[in-house]
Design a protein around this motif. Sequence first.
Motif, short mmCIF file in Angstrom:
data_model
loop_
_atom_site.label_atom_id
_atom_site.label_comp_id
_atom_site.label_asym_id
_atom_site.label_seq_id
_atom_site.Cartn_x
_atom_site.Cartn_y
_atom_site.Cartn_z
N TYR A 129 0.84 -1.25 0.05
CA TYR A 129 0.01 0.03 -0.12
C TYR A 129 0.79 1.16 -0.18
N ILE A 135 -4.32 -0.80 7.56
CA ILE A 135 -2.98 -1.06 6.90
C ILE A 135 -1.73 -1.02 7.78
N TRP A 145 2.78 3.30 5.66
CA TRP A 145 2.44 3.10 4.14
C TRP A 145 3.81 3.18 3.33
N THR A 182 1.00 -4.00 8.62
CA THR A 182 2.42 -3.87 7.86
C THR A 182 3.30 -3.90 9.16
#
Length: 266
Positions: free
Chosen positions: A192, A217, A226, A221
């Motif tokens: 992402y 997200i 991101w 992760t």
Amino acid sequence: MSILNKFSLTNKIALVTGASYGIGFEIAKSLYSAGAKIVFNDVISENLQKGLDAYKAAGIDAHGYLFDITDDMAVEKAIKQIEKDHGIIDILVNNAGIIQRKPMLETTAEDYRKIIDIDLTGQFIMAKAVLPSMIKKGSGKIINICSMMSELGRETVVGYASAKGGLKMLTKNICSEFGHANIQCNGIGPGYIATPQTAPLREKQADGSRHPFDQFIIAKTPAGRWGTTDDLAGAAVFLASEASNFVNGHILYVDGGILAYIGKQP
């Protein structure tokens, strides 16, 4: 010879499809910074001009061509023109693509075919068009922009996931069929990535909390963030350069570890 010389793209011609903006534009910039001449395409003339303006503003002398990657005759004509104008394409980055977010039961066969045509068939057409000259030259690099959806399913992206799964296997098949000709075909699977398009998903809520998708997200992760377009630059240069001459049929996931991680226990 210094190991750094193996990462040089000096005198290489790189064609990046759909690179008027976004991830394709950033990948093209990274290849340029390593010495490559940049050629890109778009299917919309307005976007092509915006891309040319953006490259000029970045100090890059890029060359834009208007054609549709799903039209095999148009692609063949464009590749011949590019070779006439600049020489044989050394690096093809199959970046152009679309995504449609819609539940499967609301997705029409026409919707599905369109996504497959652009995200998979178009990549086949592009690779097929550049391969003969690469074979004749005795070298070449094809980089397919895959996705985590090359490995995972997710609701609302049935066409996209199907195409990206197929693109992973197209990558492996090109490797299998043309590796003997010193042609390497690999993929990059972005995680992402923080782009203007995903900015609304990262905006703080009225109470100061993260957007629910942003929370999802970050929690999934291991890197805890991101990705950025800069995170893709090294992977692109590596796979485009002599440093990856014995890497073939591989998908390099640049995802902060998300595919390796099952997630925290609730």
